[in-house]
Design an enzyme around this catalytic site. Structure first.
Site, PDB file in Angstrom:
ATOM      1  N   ARG A 142       0.803  -1.221   0.000  1.00 20.62           N
ATOM      2  CA  ARG A 142       0.000   0.000   0.000  1.00 20.62           C
ATOM      3  C   ARG A 142       0.838   1.274   0.000  1.00 20.62           C
ATOM      4  NH1 ARG A 142      -5.337  -1.158   0.609  1.00 20.62           N
ATOM      5  NH2 ARG A 142      -5.898  -3.201   1.451  1.00 20.62           N
ATOM      6  N   ASP A 178      -7.136   4.813  -5.618  1.00 21.12           N
ATOM      7  CA  ASP A 178      -5.935   5.517  -5.169  1.00 21.12           C
ATOM      8  C   ASP A 178      -4.714   5.113  -5.994  1.00 21.12           C
ATOM      9  OD1 ASP A 178      -7.068   7.138  -3.253  1.00 21.12           O
ATOM     10  OD2 ASP A 178      -6.664   5.780  -1.589  1.00 21.12           O
ATOM     11  N   LYS A 181      -8.931  -2.408 -10.389  1.00 19.98           N
ATOM     12  CA  LYS A 181      -9.080  -3.518  -9.453  1.00 19.98           C
ATOM     13  C   LYS A 181      -9.726  -3.035  -8.160  1.00 19.98           C
ATOM     14  CE  LYS A 181      -6.985  -3.620  -6.099  1.00 19.98           C
ATOM     15  NZ  LYS A 181      -6.131  -3.422  -4.922  1.00 19.98           N
ATOM     16  N   THR A 182     -10.712  -3.736  -7.660  1.00 20.22           N
ATOM     17  CA  THR A 182     -11.177  -3.646  -6.283  1.00 20.22           C
ATOM     18  C   THR A 182     -12.413  -4.509  -6.124  1.00 20.22           C
ATOM     19  OG1 THR A 182     -12.105  -2.280  -4.500  1.00 20.22           O
ATOM     20  CG2 THR A 182     -12.466  -1.496  -6.719  1.00 20.22           C
TER      21      THR A 182
END
Length: 552
Positions: free
Chosen positions: A145, A176, A202-203
């Site tokens: 991250r 993000d 992506k998520t």
């Protein structure tokens, strides 16, 4: 390492590509669309991205490939939380790269963006890649991250790219991460590095979507995984007929996962955060809503049920949001040390009572003590309440229990209420991808290389028409800046990709809204079962109910 029979079988699965990407690399050309502008704050976004703003959307179609032939050395990173299908994005990228020129090279940077900064990598070859085809997880290179957002970081990345002769970076991530991709692309363009940046959406939360991005990858598999478990719980509830199950599912900023799981399983209750916020519902109103279902079913002799709770629900409750803000202020700076030094919860409660407004204290007072204490546990790096740690499924079951006790005392309820609690989170992030996600992700990776080959920078790999068979999918790209607006973060204006919330006037929510009163009282459960990888297309290649309803 022992390999399961399913994994061995999945290695053999051949992902389906959009029709225009099946023509062969030499027969794919570009069709230019209209110039783009950001979704909001156009002047500010344009000023921040002078080299990459306003570019055309593009689609790929059959025709002579006019890209310049050159050796491509590409780097790829996985950024943020895991999502099923990430491995196939890399496999699709690798296959397209090697199909163009066997001397092309793909670097996988380990541990997310930090791998780029630390020059920690693996060079992919067939043997390495083949171990991860159609498998879940991000263990091929790991994720992280770390944010790429400072000039110093960009300079380090540029040096790493120069060292290896890298011509492009593919960043696989959420909103993000793709914002960071756009900023890095602008830096590379401004400094004439010759390095391109391409993003992939992506998520599992489903909140990276818009008129161009119909679905982020991983959402399909994760919601099918959760729906299988919820279906199993519903079958158990309907068998034992004595428990109310409160099931929290992932989705802090939006309720897409909760809504899709409800559409697949038809539980008695599903809270939608966006509706709670729009109607300014209080905790007491939400509690009444759930308790009404419990009481109505008890009147039929059914002292059981299932309620789905989105992870971020409390942040959508206006009075709770105010409470959180006041607690953050109450414990700002050194005041947190003074609070933590108090010897007992009774002393801390007095401290809280003296510091909160009358309205927020009224909200705080109705919370179960366990939830009250959770609000004063670990803080995030900015000193704020970590709302994701609040066990909202236990919060609402406890409040419903009190509500029902009051109804029983008033003689309006005479049932039994035995709650059980579940949190479905990590179970969905690394499952074997569904056929849809295996195909979609492979297509995104393959398509990302075509964007690289044609020299695009600051673009998102885009595959659309997803409710149709893969043959009819449309591949292309869009400037990442098109999705951006300005948000205030930590006291500064920041360009960010706008999160997509559940649309209360959209077809998926409207379908749910039209049926939920019946589901609340009757037992209308659907049991989806496990994800199907082999068998009829109408079973194995289903899209989500959300996508089907949106594109009906």
């Amino acid at each position: 390492m022992k390999i399961s029979p399913l994994q061995l079988a999945r290695y053999q699965y051949q992902p389906k590509l959009p029709g225009m990407l099946r023509n062969g690399i030499s027969e794919i050309c570009v069709k230019n669309g209209a110039p783009t502008e950001s979704v909001a704050d156009q002047d500010k976004i344009k000023a921040l991205f002078p080299n990459t703003y306003g570019k055309n959307e593009i689609t790929f179609q059959k025709g002579a490939n006019t890209s310049k032939a050159k050796k491509q050395v590409v780097g790829v990173i996985l950024s943020g939380g895991q999502a099923p299908g990430g491995h196939n994005v890399i496999c699709g990228l690798y296959d397209a790269l090697k199909a163009t020129d066997k001397d092309n090279v793909l670097y996988g940077f380990k541990g997310g963006p930090s791998g780029l900064l630390e020059d920690s990598y693996v060079v992919f070859d067939d043997e390495y890649i083949n171990q991860y085809r159609n498998t879940g997880g991000f263990d091929i290179i790991g994720s992280g991250r770390t944010k790429l957002e400072t000039e110093e970081q960009f300079a380090v990345v540029a040096e790493v790219c120069k060292k290896h002769g890298i011509t492009a970076i593919v960043i696989i991530g959420g909103d993000d991460s793709n914002t960071n991709a756009a900023v890095l692309a602008e830096y590379f363009a401004a400094h004439n590095t010759g390095v391109q940046v391409i993003g992939c959406p992506k998520t599992i939360d489903g909140d990276l979507k818009n008129e161009d991005i119909e679905c982020s990858f991983g959402f399909d598999t994760a919601t099918k995984t959760y729906s299988e478990i919820v279906g199993n719980i519903q079958r158990d509830a309907n068998s034992a007929k004595k428990y109310w199950h409160f099931v929290k599912v992932m989705g802090r900023s939006a309720s897409h996962v909760a809504l899709e799981t409800a559409l697949q399983t038809q539980p008695n209750i599903c809270l939608i955060g966006e509706e709670v916020a729009a109607k300014k519902m209080s905790l007491a109103q939400i509690t009444d809503y759930i308790a009404d279902s419990v009481a109505a079913r008890a009147a039929k002799g059914w002292n059981f049920g299932v309620a789905i709770i989105p992870e971020g629900i409390v942040e959508f409750v206006p009075e709770f949001s105010v409470l959180i803000a006041e607690i953050n202020e109450l414990l700002a700076g050194s005041k947190a040390d003074a609070f933590n030094a108090l010897p007992s919860w009774q002393d801390k409660y007095a401290f809280i009572e003296a510091g909160l407004s009358k309205e927020s204290m009224a909200v705080f007072a109705i919370l179960p003590q366990s939830i009250q204490q959770q609000l004063f546990l670990e803080r995030d790096p900015h000193g704020n309440v970590q709302v994701s740690l609040i066990e909202s499924e236990k919060l609402f079951s406890a409040m419903v229990k009190e509500n029902l006790a009051a109804r029983k005392a008033a003689g309006t309820y005479n049932g039994k209420f035995s709650p059980l609690h579940h949190f479905l989170g990590y179970e969905g992030r690394c499952a074997f991808p569904s056929n849809f996600d295996a195909d979609y992700c492979y297509s995104l990776g393959y398509n990302a290389f075509m964007l690289i080959q044609y020299g695009f920078n600051g673009y998102l790999s885009k595959v659309s028409n997803l409710s149709k068979p893969a043959e009819e999918w449309i591949a292309g790209g869009m400037p990442i800046t098109k999705m951006m607006n300005i948000e205030r973060r930590h006291g500064h204006d920041k360009p960010v990709i706008r999160k997509a919330l559940v649309e209360l006037d959209g077809a998926p929510f409207k379908f749910f809204e039209a049926n939920r009163e019946t589901w609340a009282v009757e037992t209308c459960y659907v049991y989806p079962g496990a994800i199907q990888y082999f068998g009829p297309t109408e079973v194995c290649d289903l899209t989500t109910r959300t996508l089907a309803l949106e594109k009906a």
